[in-house]
Design a protein around this motif. Sequence first.
Motif, PDB file in Angstrom:
ATOM      1  N   TRP A 136      26.015  16.103 -79.164  1.00 28.44           N
ATOM      2  CA  TRP A 136      25.181  17.355 -79.207  1.00 28.44           C
ATOM      3  C   TRP A 136      23.719  17.406 -79.978  1.00 28.44           C
ATOM      4  N   ARG A 137      23.132  18.116 -79.844  1.00 26.56           N
ATOM      5  CA  ARG A 137      21.514  18.208 -80.502  1.00 26.56           C
ATOM      6  C   ARG A 137      21.997  18.463 -82.014  1.00 26.56           C
ATOM      7  N   MET A 138      21.319  17.569 -82.795  1.00 28.48           N
ATOM      8  CA  MET A 138      21.876  17.874 -84.431  1.00 28.48           C
ATOM      9  C   MET A 138      21.452  19.179 -84.730  1.00 28.48           C
ATOM     10  N   GLY A 139      22.349  19.990 -85.614  1.00 30.04           N
ATOM     11  CA  GLY A 139      22.015  21.222 -85.876  1.00 30.04           C
ATOM     12  C   GLY A 139      21.980  22.242 -84.823  1.00 30.04           C
ATOM     13  N   SER A 140      22.713  22.001 -83.651  1.00 28.69           N
ATOM     14  CA  SER A 140      22.668  22.998 -82.720  1.00 28.69           C
ATOM     15  C   SER A 140      23.737  24.239 -83.171  1.00 28.69           C
ATOM     16  N   ASP A 141      24.814  23.897 -83.821  1.00 31.24           N
ATOM     17  CA  ASP A 141      25.624  24.955 -84.247  1.00 31.24           C
ATOM     18  C   ASP A 141      25.639  25.190 -85.847  1.00 31.24           C
ATOM     19  N   PRO A 142      24.872  26.248 -86.339  1.00 28.77           N
ATOM     20  CA  PRO A 142      24.967  26.289 -87.645  1.00 28.77           C
ATOM     21  C   PRO A 142      26.281  26.368 -88.533  1.00 28.77           C
ATOM     22  N   ASP A 143      27.245  26.813 -87.647  1.00 26.48           N
ATOM     23  CA  ASP A 143      28.627  26.791 -88.525  1.00 26.48           C
ATOM     24  C   ASP A 143      29.641  25.690 -88.513  1.00 26.48           C
ATOM     25  N   ARG A 144      29.228  24.456 -87.450  1.00 30.12           N
ATOM     26  CA  ARG A 144      29.981  23.297 -87.869  1.00 30.12           C
ATOM     27  C   ARG A 144      29.207  22.119 -87.088  1.00 30.12           C
ATOM     28  N   PRO A 145      29.326  21.137 -87.787  1.00 31.16           N
ATOM     29  CA  PRO A 145      28.730  19.941 -87.439  1.00 31.16           C
ATOM     30  C   PRO A 145      29.091  19.064 -86.058  1.00 31.16           C
ATOM     31  N   LEU A 146      28.720  19.828 -84.670  1.00 30.30           N
ATOM     32  CA  LEU A 146      28.809  19.112 -83.685  1.00 30.30           C
ATOM     33  C   LEU A 146      27.917  17.922 -83.545  1.00 30.30           C
TER      34      LEU A 146
END
Length: 390
Positions: A34-44
């Motif tokens: 996953w692109r870094m920081g793509s989900d602000p709520d969880r570190p995918l």
Amino acid sequence: MKRHLDTRLVHGPADGHSEPSGAVVGPVHLSSSWRMGSDPDRPLRYQRLGNAPDQLDLEARIADLCGGERALLFASGMAAISSTLLAILQAGDALLVSRTLYGGTQALLDRDLARFGVRHQAVDATRPEQWAAALTPNCRVFYVEALSNPLLEVPELEAVVAFCRAHGLRSVIDATFATPLGLRPLDLGFDVELHSATKAMAGHSDLIAGVAIGQDEVLAPISSERDRLGGHLDPLSAFLLGRGLKTLSLRFGRQSANALALARALEGHPALVEVCHPGLPRHPSHLRAQRLIPQSGGMLALRCHSGAQAEAALAALRIALSAPSLGGVETLVSRPVATSHAGLDEAAQRALGLDPGLLRVSCGIEDADDLIADFRQALDAASALDGLHA
Ligand SMILES: Cc1ncc(COP(=O)(O)O)c(C=O)c1O
């Protein structure tokens, strides 16, 4: 108000529908990263690190189902079992185990953990008075199975938890046969609940998966062990497992009813020495099962007079399939001495109550009358064989 289990099985624990596209059934993410920081709520980040969205959502559903803080998905039941034990145990430690374990677990203890200096002591998990004598100062874990394979013995589960608390051991239970609906191990106080999700949780004999459930603190080292060993569940299997779970309650109810109906109908059949189901009053664990696992799922065992008769019955079945594994929608039958327990020598098999005439049955969701008719005709055919009845 917390919703009932049947509703949560279909919709998950959270309110509302979280799929942003509006699709009733969410997509499968086949992306490895996953692109870094793509989900602000969880570190995918990366599938093998267990932080892909589909798996995280499914883990939340399973944690909710089992009453744990956290669930971890694995590539198989054995991946869940091995990661759990490797995370808890160090070289030089010991563990107590029930003497009737799944063969793969037994092999892990005998071949792998022993190689790293971890010893195990087998005990009769139905006899708490015998456990203290088997305890050594380096003992860290008591490992049991909810219903033994294939004779469906139920351990003294509350006593296992009390013993572990008294002696500072982790209590670990493989509850595959009971399913999360038949038994609530975490409510009883177990530290880790394990399942081969390959079986009833997925329910359609079309994937391999495992799961561990417990409190955050207990699961954190198991989660990092999983990251290192690499036994995470792939996205397609996670999707199928999530789909199967939606119907677990319906399947489990039908399988439990079918197994009890079949057991009752076949008791006294001349081709059988014994019908083994915890719902039958003559079963050695009947009273304990009534208390702990009143609906015990789709398993039962049938003891024929001989291996030849058991083989003849297997060959004559028309609906039930002769195959290993369990918990699927189709009825499966196997001969434990030739399948799940083939790795044990004859003396060890006999010590566990296994003989060549024993058949293990995993009831599916077919019509009970059809199953009863199928088994009756197969057993009739087996008992009609000349000279095999002796
Ligand atoms: C009780 C039990 N635990 C664990 C396993 C291992 O599960 P898997 O085949 O998903 O690795 C099995 C498999 O048959 C089982 O019956």
